[in-house]
Design an enzyme around this catalytic site. Structure first.
Site: not given
Length: 508
Positions: A199, A275, A309, A406
């Site tokens: 996906k 992750e 990331c 972030e």
């Protein structure tokens, strides 16, 4: 503070779609890939994929329904038994052929990524090389899957340990590295003998569709890989995660989403790889080679426009060199030309969508409200697309949100420290632990920090650590499991132990 257009960046014109762009888009499959066939969504639905440099629609693709997701899992489940029995060398040759095919079509993949995600072409070519290398690496690991045979310590039996494929997998990939995040999961799954449902992110599904087409052309059997792009992610993936036919879930994305997926996966006791988010510290000590530190910071901060990331989220600089470091960083970031990724000289593309740009500006504004000084940038760039200025903040207080969230954009917040102990404490003051970066010429210090920093990966005197031959992953709320390296294939293998009676007992 309002997101006014700034003047610290040079913006290249977005231009209009070129003939090669139109030809590439026209050649793409736009359906769902299920059971080796390209098909429309079961309800005929489609959604737009847009160019973040203009906001214009690039193409429409099929929008999967929950029924389509279940059909994809059914195809993967039906293909699993035979695929797992396929000789390792056959699986390896498919991966090697895919590596060569992706490499041969590097221009197409790079252009497609630039169009759907926004990154400059040079960076897109770097992702093609990186993503393709997972195919080559795991093609070489396929034939090395092994077990062991041993005599039990008491001598009364023999111990045989074998490895076998986990089974059908669900992969949920993010938008920021649309090819590499797919190959990093698909390659080891193929190597191990697993089937899968992919996906891809709705913002950037095109690279995955082209890659699926390439794998089909390279001889991957029907049902081994199925691709279901959708704007209804939860509705499509939710039923798959609760379906007993699924045996593994691998997700790359935000920590909050990952936590919810882990909760859902627990009901089926699924194998999981996560992750998740990062809040990477980049530490520059007083003895660092400042030129190397600035070069490394530019890579760690502005690679992929900061939408990674692994991006350096917090720059921790020793107080004795902070002024010079900031001066040099501002000069380098100011010189970064902003523009559509296809434009010559463009070094910084748009952010992926307006929501991402708004979040970046929100964090910058919050930091200033908390007392941070704006040394560069800090505003939207006027015109079409989702462009934002390269930004440097200094004197950022610990209470600012940007120190804990972030930023996922071209923003470099700088704080200072006085001692090694203080730097370690600042670096570890986060629930995340994906990656860190250290710049120092003191080998003993580097080794100390490799043990003291709470991260899954550490770059020493370098601003990039990602390598297909190395295990990628984090600790704490940055996830669990590893992708890449020798460890990467372990995520797709189960261990089976067979106890065998002493073969000498019958003749004793």
């Amino acid at each position: 503070m309002t997101p006014e257009a700034g003047t610290t960046e040079t913006r290249q014109p977005a231009g209009v779609a070129r003939a090669d762009e139109l030809a590439l888009l026209a050649s793409l499959p736009t359906g769902l890939f299920i059971g080796g066939e390209w098909r429309p969504a079961s309800d005929g639905g489609t959604f737009d994929v847009c160019d973040p440099s203009t906001g214009n629609v690039l193409i429409q693709v099929a929008d999967a329904t929950p029924q389509d997701g279940l059909a994809a899992l059914a195809a993967a489940s039906a293909a699993q038994k035979q695929w797992a029995k396929t000789p390792p060398r056959v699986r390896a040759e498919i991966l090697r052929a895919a590596f060569e095919a992706v490499t041969a079509r590097a221009d197409d993949f790079a252009l497609l990524m630039t169009l759907e995600m926004g990154k400059p072409l040079a960076e897109a070519h770097g992702e093609v090389a990186y993503g393709a290398e997972f195919l080559r690496w795991f093609s070489e690991e396929t034939a090395r899957i092994s077990g062991r045979f041993a005599v039990a310590p008491d001598g009364r039996s023999r111990l045989m340990v074998t490895r076998r494929a986990v089974g059908p997998c669900l992969f949920i990939t993010p938008w920021n590295f649309p090819l590499a995040m797919a190959t990093r999961k698909i390659a080891p799954a193929i190597a191990a003998g697993c089937t899968m449902v992919l996906k891809p992110a709705a913002l950037t599904p095109l690279s995955a569709l082209l890659f699926a087409q390439v794998l089909q052309q390279c001889g991957l059997p029907a049902g081994v890989l199925n691709v279901v792009q959708t704007t209804s992610a939860g509705a499509v993936t939710g039923p798959l995660i609760t379906d007993p036919r699924l045996r593994k879930l691998s997700f790359t994305g935000s920590t909050p989403v990952g936590i919810n997926l882990l909760k859902s996966a627990a009901d089926q006791v699924l194998r999981v790889s996560m992750e998740l988010g990062g809040n990477a510290p980049l530490i520059v000590f007083e003895d660092a080679d400042l030129d190397a530190a600035i070069d490394g910071t530019m890579v760690a901060k502005l690679r992929n426009g900061g939408e990674a990331c692994t991006a350096a989220n917090r720059l921790l600089v020793h107080e004795s060199i902070a002024e010079e470091f900031t001066k040099r960083l501002v000069e380098r970031m100011r010189a970064h030309t902003v523009g559509r990724g296809t434009e010559p000289g463009s070094l910084l593309g748009p952010l992926v969508d307006e929501a991402t740009r708004a979040k970046v500006h929100e964090l910058v504004t919050d930091a200033q409200t908390a007392g941070a000084h704006l040394a560069l940038g800090g505003a939207y760039i006027a015109g079409a697309g989702y462009f934002y200025e390269a930004t440097v903040l200094t004197d950022v207080p610990a209470t600012a949100r940007i120190m804990h969230e972030e930023v996922f954009g071209p923003v470099a917040p700088i704080i200072t420290f006085a001692t090694e102990e203080e730097a370690i404490a600042l670096a570890n003051d986060t629930e995340f632990g994906l990656v860190g970066y250290v710049f120092t010429l003191d080998l003993n210090r580097a080794l100390r920090l490799s043990e003291e920093l709470e991260v899954g990966m550490l770059g020493v005197n370098t601003g990039i650590v990602s390598n297909p031959a190395a295990p990628f992953g984090g600790v704490k709320q940055s996830g669990l499991g590893r992708e890449g390296g020798f460890e990467g294939i372990e995520e797709y293998l189960e261990t089976r132990y067979v106890g065998i009676a002493d073969p000498f007992a019958a003749v004793s």
